[in-house]
Motif scaffolding. Structure first.
Motif, PDB file in Angstrom:
ATOM      1  N   ALA A  31      12.552  -7.519  -0.806  1.00 41.30           N
ATOM      2  CA  ALA A  31      12.718  -6.482  -1.820  1.00 41.30           C
ATOM      3  C   ALA A  31      11.389  -5.806  -2.141  1.00 41.30           C
ATOM      4  N   GLU A  34      10.506  -3.449   0.672  1.00 42.47           N
ATOM      5  CA  GLU A  34      11.327  -2.243   0.601  1.00 42.47           C
ATOM      6  C   GLU A  34      10.804  -1.301  -0.480  1.00 42.47           C
ATOM      7  N   THR A  59      10.723  -0.095   5.912  1.00 43.13           N
ATOM      8  CA  THR A  59      12.134  -0.038   6.255  1.00 43.13           C
ATOM      9  C   THR A  59      12.428  -0.908   7.472  1.00 43.13           C
ATOM     10  N   LEU A  83      18.986  -4.679   4.803  1.00 42.41           N
ATOM     11  CA  LEU A  83      18.945  -3.785   3.658  1.00 42.41           C
ATOM     12  C   LEU A  83      20.173  -2.886   3.607  1.00 42.41           C
ATOM     13  N   GLU A  84      20.615  -2.401   4.745  1.00 39.42           N
ATOM     14  CA  GLU A  84      21.803  -1.556   4.772  1.00 39.42           C
ATOM     15  C   GLU A  84      23.039  -2.351   4.388  1.00 39.42           C
ATOM     16  N   THR A 136      23.028  -2.578   0.622  1.00 38.54           N
ATOM     17  CA  THR A 136      23.385  -1.296   0.019  1.00 38.54           C
ATOM     18  C   THR A 136      24.885  -1.066   0.076  1.00 38.54           C
ATOM     19  N   ARG A 166      26.931  -0.714  -3.589  1.00 42.42           N
ATOM     20  CA  ARG A 166      27.469   0.574  -4.041  1.00 42.42           C
ATOM     21  C   ARG A 166      28.797   0.423  -4.775  1.00 42.42           C
ATOM     22  N   ARG A 168      21.440   5.928  -5.152  1.00 46.51           N
ATOM     23  CA  ARG A 168      20.363   5.871  -4.170  1.00 46.51           C
ATOM     24  C   ARG A 168      19.361   4.766  -4.487  1.00 46.51           C
ATOM     25  N   THR A 169      19.152   4.485  -5.768  1.00 41.71           N
ATOM     26  CA  THR A 169      18.085   3.561  -6.152  1.00 41.71           C
ATOM     27  C   THR A 169      18.586   2.183  -6.562  1.00 41.71           C
ATOM     28  N   THR A 192      21.140   0.664  -5.542  1.00 38.41           N
ATOM     29  CA  THR A 192      21.772  -0.049  -4.432  1.00 38.41           C
ATOM     30  C   THR A 192      20.737  -0.565  -3.445  1.00 38.41           C
ATOM     31  N   ARG A 193      19.471  -0.537  -3.831  1.00 39.53           N
ATOM     32  CA  ARG A 193      18.404  -1.081  -3.001  1.00 39.53           C
ATOM     33  C   ARG A 193      18.049  -2.478  -3.496  1.00 39.53           C
ATOM     34  N   SER A 204      15.227  -3.852  -3.764  1.00 44.60           N
ATOM     35  CA  SER A 204      14.018  -3.878  -4.601  1.00 44.60           C
ATOM     36  C   SER A 204      14.324  -3.599  -6.064  1.00 44.60           C
TER      37      SER A 204
END
Length: 388
Positions: free
Chosen positions: A52, A55, A60, A246-247, A250, A254, A373-374, A376-377, A379
């Motif tokens: 995290a 990221e 990436t 990471l994907e 996400t 979401r 966008r943020t 769901t990361r 980090s």
């Protein structure tokens, strides 16, 4: 996260386009990366925190391929393994810390609504100077209780730091939004009739009507807002455990974010209906729901280390609302009727509710896109998250 993605994970040595990324000479790029981010790697209690943190620093999965790893999680495991631990046993990533429920924050989130109901009862039972004193004292008390509710639990920005992370300007804009929810619609009604002639009294026959129901519902909504923030934090931490990249995280985060957001809106709708029925007032659903959505998203972003966008968007929404009565008043000046024309057209077509619904709705939609966008990361949810 798959524990089998150790050093030199599958797919290593190739980026997403399939091209090989060889090491240069005999240098060890992972060692160089460890040297640059040693503090992050030494503080981390498991590889998830390192992933995290990387990221948040802009590393990436494509970057990880240059270190012969398939993703950032795999690279983080190697970095974690290379840091000396003085013989201490490595914590398992399955034991990701999940926020615990606490009786203190549960009580604190219930207090704003309880105190708001008490203040409203006092306003209904008093008049004159006593009513004014009750109103001023009640506003101060509710503000202090809300401030306390933001110090602890899921709505707290970070343990041991200021609860008002968005700064003085954002606090002022938030107060303006709540003030407009209380008085704004009534003001838009009396200005075209030549008013206001005096301050609102809160009496049923007062031309400048005061919307108590939506504001009371919003204070009561502190409790469901805290629960939704807790569900988001706990669900995100658990999804960190099962993510393979990471994907992957996400994709799992979401629907969690959208689900908790919808849950809050459902709870706020029920509270608006209850308050409207109890007070025999219009519940003002468009204004209150869009404002509630805006405030929740702004707080969630602030809690998870993103503070600039909420402050900016809340300020824009408050300025838009304040401009509506200001333009109507300016239209009274000789030769300035054109200034009031846009607001008059909007109010005539859609009613006074259109102004706050449009302002707060646009702002809430902007923050929702930003949150998708943020928040769901990884980090945003790990303890090593880096503020904006």
């Amino acid at each position: 996260m798959s524990s089998g993605a150790a050093r030199g994970g599958a797919g290593a040595g190739s980026d997403r386009s399939g091209g090989a990324v060889p090491r240069r000479g005999g240098a060890d790029p992972v060692k160089a990366l460890l040297h640059r981010h040693r503090d992050l790697c030494e503080r981390a209690v498991d590889p998830l925190e390192i992933a995290a943190g990387l990221e948040a620093l802009g590393i990436t999965d494509r970057t990880a391929a240059r270190f012969r790893h398939r993703d950032v999680f795999s690279l983080a495991e190697e970095l974690y393994a290379r840091v000396p631990r003085d013989g201490a046993s490595r914590p398992h990533h399955e034991s990701v810390r999940v926020p615990r429920l606490g009786a203190d924050w549960i009580l604190l989130t219930l207090l704003p609504g309880a105190l708001g109901a008490a203040v409203l009862t006092g306003l209904r039972l008093t008049d004159g100077q006593v009513r004014l004193a009750v109103a001023l004292g009640g506003l101060l008390a509710v503000g202090l209780v809300v401030r306390a509710a933001l110090r602890r639990g899921p709505l707290a920005a970070e343990p041991g730091t200021s609860p008002w992370r968005t700064g003085t300007a954002a606090r002022a804009w938030t107060v303006c939004l709540l003030g407009y929810a209380l008085l704004g619609d009534g003001l838009l009604r009396v200005i075209p009739a030549g008013g206001p002639d005096a301050l609102p009294t809160g009496a049923p026959d007062d031309p400048w009507t005061v919307a108590f129901a939506p504001v009371l519902a919003l204070t009561l909504a502190c409790a469901p807002a805290a629960w939704c923030a807790h569900l988001l934090a706990a669900g995100a931490r658990r999804r960190l455990v099962g993510s393979h990249g990471l994907e992957d995280f996400t994709s799992a985060a979401r629907p969690l974010l959208l689900g908790t957001f919808a849950l809050f809106l459902g709870a706020l709708t029920a509270l608006l209906a209850l308050c409207g029925a109890a007070l025999h007032e219009d519940a003002h659903y468009p204004q209150a729901l869009t404002l509630g959505a805006l405030l929740l998203l702004a707080r969630l972003l602030t809690v998870h280390h993103h503070r600039h966008a909420p402050a900016l968007v809340i300020g824009a929404a408050a300025a838009t609302e304040a401009a509506a009565p200001a333009l109507l008043l300016a239209g009274r000046l000789p030769g300035c009727a054109f200034l009031a024309a846009p607001v008059r057209t909007l109010v005539d077509a859609w009613g006074t509710a259109s102004v706050p619904a449009l302002a707060c709705g646009t702002a809430a939609l902007t923050l929702l896109v930003h949150a998708l966008r943020t928040l769901t990361r990884a980090s945003a949810h790990a303890p090593t998250g880096v503020p904006e």
